[in-house]
Write a protein that holds these residues in place. Structure first.
Motif, PDB file in Angstrom:
ATOM      1  N   LEU A   1       0.693  -0.977  -0.210  1.00  0.00           N
ATOM      2  CA  LEU A   1      -0.005  -0.058   0.294  1.00  0.00           C
ATOM      3  C   LEU A   1       0.909   0.982   0.096  1.00  0.00           C
ATOM      4  CD1 LEU A   1      -3.000   0.182  -0.266  1.00  0.00           C
ATOM      5  CD2 LEU A   1      -2.940   0.560   2.185  1.00  0.00           C
ATOM      6  N   LEU A   2       1.475   1.465   1.105  1.00  0.00           N
ATOM      7  CA  LEU A   2       2.541   2.778   1.166  1.00  0.00           C
ATOM      8  C   LEU A   2       3.147   2.918  -0.070  1.00  0.00           C
ATOM      9  CD1 LEU A   2       4.152   4.608   2.722  1.00  0.00           C
ATOM     10  CD2 LEU A   2       6.106   3.578   3.384  1.00  0.00           C
ATOM     11  N   GLY A   3       4.241   1.630  -0.656  1.00  0.00           N
ATOM     12  CA  GLY A   3       4.503   1.800  -2.202  1.00  0.00           C
ATOM     13  C   GLY A   3       3.654   2.257  -3.190  1.00  0.00           C
ATOM     14  N   ALA A   4       2.172   2.119  -3.208  1.00  0.00           N
ATOM     15  CA  ALA A   4       0.745   2.105  -4.156  1.00  0.00           C
ATOM     16  C   ALA A   4       1.226   4.055  -3.971  1.00  0.00           C
ATOM     17  CB  ALA A   4       0.075   1.853  -4.019  1.00  0.00           C
ATOM     18  N   MET A   5       1.473   4.039  -2.538  1.00  0.00           N
ATOM     19  CA  MET A   5       0.723   5.887  -2.545  1.00  0.00           C
ATOM     20  C   MET A   5       1.909   6.612  -2.962  1.00  0.00           C
ATOM     21  SD  MET A   5      -1.489   7.902  -0.837  1.00  0.00           S
ATOM     22  CE  MET A   5      -0.577   9.741  -1.476  1.00  0.00           C
ATOM     23  N   LEU A   6       3.336   6.480  -3.148  1.00  0.00           N
ATOM     24  CA  LEU A   6       4.335   6.452  -3.730  1.00  0.00           C
ATOM     25  C   LEU A   6       4.315   6.406  -5.221  1.00  0.00           C
ATOM     26  CD1 LEU A   6       7.667   5.244  -1.872  1.00  0.00           C
ATOM     27  CD2 LEU A   6       6.046   7.480  -1.042  1.00  0.00           C
TER      28      LEU A   6
ATOM     29  N   VAL B   1     -10.342  10.034  -4.902  1.00  0.00           N
ATOM     30  CA  VAL B   1     -10.967   8.767  -4.462  1.00  0.00           C
ATOM     31  C   VAL B   1      -9.882   7.784  -3.887  1.00  0.00           C
ATOM     32  CG1 VAL B   1     -12.329   6.660  -5.175  1.00  0.00           C
ATOM     33  CG2 VAL B   1     -13.278   8.748  -5.092  1.00  0.00           C
ATOM     34  N   GLY B   2      -8.504   7.611  -4.492  1.00  0.00           N
ATOM     35  CA  GLY B   2      -7.680   7.248  -4.565  1.00  0.00           C
ATOM     36  C   GLY B   2      -5.944   7.453  -3.433  1.00  0.00           C
ATOM     37  N   VAL B   3      -6.117   8.325  -3.327  1.00  0.00           N
ATOM     38  CA  VAL B   3      -5.804   8.693  -1.912  1.00  0.00           C
ATOM     39  C   VAL B   3      -6.350   8.881  -0.870  1.00  0.00           C
ATOM     40  CG1 VAL B   3      -4.439  10.524  -1.219  1.00  0.00           C
ATOM     41  CG2 VAL B   3      -3.909  11.020  -3.761  1.00  0.00           C
ATOM     42  N   MET B   4      -7.530   8.796  -1.360  1.00  0.00           N
ATOM     43  CA  MET B   4      -8.090   8.748   0.348  1.00  0.00           C
ATOM     44  C   MET B   4      -8.452   6.918   0.377  1.00  0.00           C
ATOM     45  SD  MET B   4     -11.229  11.027   0.591  1.00  0.00           S
ATOM     46  CE  MET B   4     -12.322  11.015  -1.317  1.00  0.00           C
ATOM     47  N   PHE B   5      -8.334   6.579  -0.513  1.00  0.00           N
ATOM     48  CA  PHE B   5      -8.349   4.760   0.198  1.00  0.00           C
ATOM     49  C   PHE B   5      -6.714   4.357   0.220  1.00  0.00           C
ATOM     50  CE2 PHE B   5      -7.133   0.351  -1.354  1.00  0.00           C
ATOM     51  CZ  PHE B   5      -8.591   0.166  -0.739  1.00  0.00           C
ATOM     52  N   MET B   6      -5.324   5.296  -0.126  1.00  0.00           N
ATOM     53  CA  MET B   6      -4.144   4.271   0.197  1.00  0.00           C
ATOM     54  C   MET B   6      -4.162   5.447   1.667  1.00  0.00           C
ATOM     55  SD  MET B   6      -3.413   3.561  -2.307  1.00  0.00           S
ATOM     56  CE  MET B   6      -3.542   3.431  -4.354  1.00  0.00           C
ATOM     57  N   MET B   7      -4.753   5.577   2.045  1.00  0.00           N
ATOM     58  CA  MET B   7      -5.023   6.840   3.451  1.00  0.00           C
ATOM     59  C   MET B   7      -5.409   6.089   4.476  1.00  0.00           C
ATOM     60  SD  MET B   7      -2.093   8.702   3.103  1.00  0.00           S
ATOM     61  CE  MET B   7      -2.051  10.284   4.845  1.00  0.00           C
ATOM     62  N   GLY B   8      -6.250   5.172   4.028  1.00  0.00           N
ATOM     63  CA  GLY B   8      -7.006   4.397   5.074  1.00  0.00           C
ATOM     64  C   GLY B   8      -8.737   3.990   5.436  1.00  0.00           C
ATOM     65  N   GLU B   9      -8.591   5.366   4.383  1.00  0.00           N
ATOM     66  CA  GLU B   9     -10.568   5.248   4.393  1.00  0.00           C
ATOM     67  C   GLU B   9     -11.009   4.366   3.951  1.00  0.00           C
ATOM     68  OE1 GLU B   9     -12.672   8.005   5.162  1.00  0.00           O
ATOM     69  OE2 GLU B   9     -13.780   5.401   5.092  1.00  0.00           O
ATOM     70  N   ARG B  10     -12.033   3.465   3.766  1.00  0.00           N
ATOM     71  CA  ARG B  10     -12.865   1.515   3.426  1.00  0.00           C
ATOM     72  C   ARG B  10     -14.276   2.649   2.691  1.00  0.00           C
ATOM     73  NH1 ARG B  10      -8.120   1.791   2.793  1.00  0.00           N
ATOM     74  NH2 ARG B  10      -6.730  -0.128   2.587  1.00  0.00           N
TER      75      ARG B  10
ATOM     76  N   PRO C   1     -10.008  14.314   9.342  1.00  0.00           N
ATOM     77  CA  PRO C   1      -9.399  13.078   9.373  1.00  0.00           C
ATOM     78  C   PRO C   1      -8.283  13.138   8.593  1.00  0.00           C
ATOM     79  CG  PRO C   1     -11.329  12.461   9.368  1.00  0.00           C
ATOM     80  CD  PRO C   1     -12.234  13.933   9.040  1.00  0.00           C
ATOM     81  N   PHE C   2      -6.799  13.147   8.272  1.00  0.00           N
ATOM     82  CA  PHE C   2      -6.104  13.446   7.399  1.00  0.00           C
ATOM     83  C   PHE C   2      -6.045  12.723   6.671  1.00  0.00           C
ATOM     84  CE2 PHE C   2      -1.443  13.551   6.025  1.00  0.00           C
ATOM     85  CZ  PHE C   2      -1.055  15.051   5.811  1.00  0.00           C
ATOM     86  N   GLN C   3      -7.072  12.069   5.714  1.00  0.00           N
ATOM     87  CA  GLN C   3      -7.312  10.726   4.596  1.00  0.00           C
ATOM     88  C   GLN C   3      -7.641  11.844   4.020  1.00  0.00           C
ATOM     89  OE1 GLN C   3      -7.681   9.409   7.692  1.00  0.00           O
ATOM     90  NE2 GLN C   3      -9.860   7.770   7.124  1.00  0.00           N
ATOM     91  N   TYR C   4      -8.708  13.064   4.348  1.00  0.00           N
ATOM     92  CA  TYR C   4      -9.423  13.934   3.470  1.00  0.00           C
ATOM     93  C   TYR C   4      -8.247  15.468   3.349  1.00  0.00           C
ATOM     94  CZ  TYR C   4     -13.682  11.035   5.403  1.00  0.00           C
ATOM     95  OH  TYR C   4     -14.657  10.079   5.660  1.00  0.00           O
ATOM     96  N   LEU C   5      -7.589  15.356   4.046  1.00  0.00           N
ATOM     97  CA  LEU C   5      -7.049  16.585   3.882  1.00  0.00           C
ATOM     98  C   LEU C   5      -5.831  16.853   2.643  1.00  0.00           C
ATOM     99  CD1 LEU C   5      -7.263  19.336   5.503  1.00  0.00           C
ATOM    100  CD2 LEU C   5      -5.053  18.504   7.207  1.00  0.00           C
ATOM    101  N   ALA C   6      -5.515  14.857   2.840  1.00  0.00           N
ATOM    102  CA  ALA C   6      -4.216  14.788   2.031  1.00  0.00           C
ATOM    103  C   ALA C   6      -4.430  15.060   0.512  1.00  0.00           C
ATOM    104  CB  ALA C   6      -3.940  13.159   2.449  1.00  0.00           C
ATOM    105  N   PRO C   7      -5.244  14.210  -0.669  1.00  0.00           N
ATOM    106  CA  PRO C   7      -6.101  14.384  -1.476  1.00  0.00           C
ATOM    107  C   PRO C   7      -6.185  16.269  -2.072  1.00  0.00           C
ATOM    108  CG  PRO C   7      -7.772  13.795  -0.333  1.00  0.00           C
ATOM    109  CD  PRO C   7      -6.078  13.642   0.012  1.00  0.00           C
TER     110      PRO C   7
END
Lengths: 233, 502
Positions: free
Chosen positions: A147-152, A176-185, B389-395
């Protein structure tokens, strides 16, 4: 071997190889300048030599003391090194390196195929879209394991495809992709937040600041992008 | 009195211009927010804003950055005290005593002291800056030629290399990498193409904006993606409780000591607010009669750390504006703002655009004062924003950076370079290199090479010419001593420097 680890050797190896390659390349522009005795290459060469010296110094220090910090206590507050343990084995680096090749593949492979088939007109667009889909497929397949490699990698894929597909069509998926990588499901907040962020950005940059963002070169993405711009402005 | 009149004029100019007022308040609140949110810092905000300053006037651009600097340094104190999560590294020592105070139910007092002392430290430093910068600049105009500027750049980089990275060598490698990036493109004397690898994109050199965005905004997000686990932010019920005059007087030596320490840390290149806070705290412990009380909720700990980090902000502007030498990542970005408007920071700014300087100075003064009021509001209300939450801030941050990188020249390859710099920055940071060092090298590299070439032409390529120029010689020797001292330390010093208390 003192406190040296493989990682240290790789690190020093990367620096020294970089120095060697760049030093050899300086001969490409090693030209005299009439009014300047040292020419164009003296300054970069001095930097490269100092860099090689520092890389060797670093290696010697790691041999003596391992990864211990010898600088000041500022590092305690700013160092990100503590997390390293989770993602530091060779397998992780290789898999990340593989993922990172995907965006660069998109910059090259479609051109090769187009040249090979000597394709023209809309066929070129079809080839590029198919390549994009295949590469995204590969990305998603490997994403789950790293997942981390994918985020990069994800932002690089976004940047590589931006020219063709355009900001307006690609950005919602990117969010949506970034949110998924950051842990949102959860799907519902993801879509709602993505819509919110996208509309805020559109409002600010397209409607108020008139920043021209890439609309894309490929149909139908080009039409979507142009449509968004026309509606907003 | 001259300075006072200039300050009044600057203040009137600042507040009679609606756009200026708007930018001022956005900077104050933005700096504070980004300073407070863990995972991003004022540098992230500054990097995102950098490309858009091209559309502002130079006054507004520099003013915005200086205001962000003042309030950003303070912003993280609140989260450090309430949640033991410093919003930014320069607030880390504030948590040593601030959080134990919260646990003891004295959060209001700790926050009050942080607000008060940030304002005091920043304001005093700002006043010294106003008094000192113009005379130094005037002196520099007559005393500084290319040899002196080159020597100053050398000194700055030598000092900066010994701090900020995990080891001295890594600090050095970071700066050299920045210097090397600055070489790409046309050489400053003969216009010869260097390291272009036959790519037209590289001919114009690697633009500093995508690089800065990548290193400071993008790599920050990647680092957070790795950490993920984050605490929850539920603000305890509290009120801000400013220390009474008697309490302040009781700690007057701590305040004065921290102002002096912070100020000198700010002036020296590469050190800046983070080290100022640590050193301020450290010295408070060393001078204290009851050092064992530190780390358990002693008010003096909060006071000394927060005074010192804000005292560094005004000081950092002196070398930037009087000599054209940025000492840290944020001041390096300010050089970027100048360059985007085809200006060079340095002593001539005082002659060519005195208005700009005094608008910036008065904005910094009022930004420090406004910490008093906004600190109050922040603690009550803005703190709730931390629940995003940071996952909303990041994108959001990544897309803002994308738009910024693209807006500079309209090239999608700039976006690619930015994200690539983000990936490289991510790996460099976790291996203990300093991204601030790279950016400092990148910004100073061009100035360094250019002034070196000019100096050498001026001295007819005789190195002994430096002997006749005492200032240049002194700076070169000081830089060499700093470098050799660090090399000696790296090889021979056995004992590692202990982190304080933590």
């Amino acid at each position: 071997m003192g406190k040296l680890r493989i990682g240290h050797l790789v690190e020093a190896g990367i620096w020294l190889t970089l120095c060697l390659v760049l030093f050899i390349y300086t001969f490409e522009f090693d030209q005299e300048i009439e009014i300047y005795k040292y020419g164009a290459s003296a300054w970069p060469r001095a930097i490269i030599l100092l860099m090689a010296f520092a890389a060797i110094g670093q290696l010697i220090q790691q041999w003596q003391r391992g990864d211990e910090s010898t600088s000041n206590f500022i590092v305690a507050a700013t160092d990100d090194g503590a997390e390293e343990a989770h993602h530091s084995d060779l397998k992780w680096y290789l898999s990340t390196f593989g993922l990172l090749l995907i965006p660069f593949a998109y910059l090259r492979v479609p051109n090769w195929i187009v040249a090979l088939l000597s394709a023209e007109g809309s066929t070129v667009h079809v080839i590029r879209i198919v390549c994009a889909l295949i590469l995204i497929g590969i990305f998603i397949y490997y994403m789950r394991r790293n997942l981390l490699g994918a985020m990069l990698t994800l932002p690089l894929i976004f940047a590589a495809m931006l020219e063709d597909i355009g900001f307006y069509s690609l950005a919602p998926f990117f969010i949506v992709g970034v949110m998924f990588m950051m842990g949102e499901r959860k799907a519902k907040p993801m879509i709602m937040i993505a819509a919110l962020i996208f509309s805020l950005l559109m409002l600010l940059f397209v409607k108020i600041l008139y920043v021209g963002l890439p609309v894309g070169n490929i149909r139908p993405f080009y039409d979507i992008g142009s449509w968004v711009v026309t509606v907003l402005q | 009195m001259d300075a006072f009149n200039n300050f009044l004029t600057g203040t009137v100019t600042l507040f009679s211009d609606p756009m200026g007022v708007l930018i001022f308040f956005s900077g104050v609140i933005g700096g504070m927010l980004f300073g407070a949110i863990p995972g991003v810092s004022m540098l992230t905000l500054a990097a995102i804003l950098l490309p858009f300053t091209a559309h502002l006037s130079p006054e507004h651009g520099i003013m915005l950055f200086s205001v962000i600097y003042c309030t950003g340094v303070y912003g993280g104190a609140i989260t450090a005290i309430l949640f033991n999560i410093p919003g930014a590294p320069e607030n880390a020592p504030t948590a040593f005593d601030g959080y134990p105070m919260t646990l003891k139910g004295q959060a209001g007092k700790a926050v009050g002291a942080a607000v008060m002392c940030s304002a005091i430290g920043g304001t005093v430093s700002c006043i010294i800056m106003m008094l000192a910068t113009a005379p130094i600049a005037n002196w520099a105009i007559s005393a500084f030629g290319p040899p002196e500027i080159f020597a100053l750049v050398f000194f700055g980089l030598a000092v900066a290399s010994s701090v900020g990275a995990r080891t001295f060598w890594k600090g050095w490698l970071s700066i050299l990498a920045g210097l090397l990036i600055a070489v790409v493109g046309l050489d400053p004397v003969g216009g010869i193409e260097r390291f272009d690898f036959e790519m037209p994109y590289l001919l114009a050199g690697i633009h500093f904006i995508p690089t800065i965005l990548g290193f400071f905004a993008v790599s920050e997000i990647f680092a957070q993606a790795e950490k993920k686990a984050r605490g929850s932010f539920i603000a305890p019920k509290m009120s801000v409780d400013f220390p009474s005059l008697a309490e302040l007087l009781a700690h007057k030596w701590a305040v004065i000591r921290s102002i002096v320490i912070g100020f000198f840390c700010g002036i020296l290149p590469g050190i800046g607010a983070t080290l100022a806070a640590f050193m301020g705290y450290n010295e408070a412990v060393r001078w204290s009669k009851t050092p064992w009380e530190f780390g358990k909720g002693k008010l003096e700990g909060v006071i000394s750390s927060e005074t010192a980090n804000n005292a560094a902000t005004g000081a950092a502007m002196i070398p930037l504006l009087a000599l054209g030498l940025p000492g840290g990542a944020l001041t390096a970005m300010m050089v970027g703002v100048f360059q985007m408007h085809d200006m060079e920071p340095g002593p001539l700014v005082f002659i060519n655009s005195a208005d700009l300087v005094w608008v910036v100075f008065s904005a910094m003064f009022f930004a420090n004062i406004s910490i008093l009021f906004i600190g109050y509001i922040e603690t009550k209300t803005i703190i709730n924003l931390l629940r995003i939450p940071f996952q909303y801030l990041a994108p959001m941050i990544l897309l803002l950076a994308t738009v910024g990188a693209y807006a500079v020249r309209g090239l999608t390859i700039d976006i690619l370079v930015m994200f690539l710099a983000g990936v490289i920055g991510f790996f460099l940071r976790r291996s203990g290199y300093s991204v601030a060092g790279i950016v400092l090298g990148l910004i100073l590299g061009k100035i360094g090479e250019q002034t070196f070439a000019q100096a050498m032409q001026m001295l007819h390529f005789e190195w002994s010419g430096f002997l006749d120029r005492p200032i240049a010689l002194g700076l070169l020797i000081a830089g060499l001593v700093a470098l050799l001292g660090s090399i000696y330390g790296a090889f021979f010093k056995k004992k590692r420097i202990q982190p304080p208390m933590a």
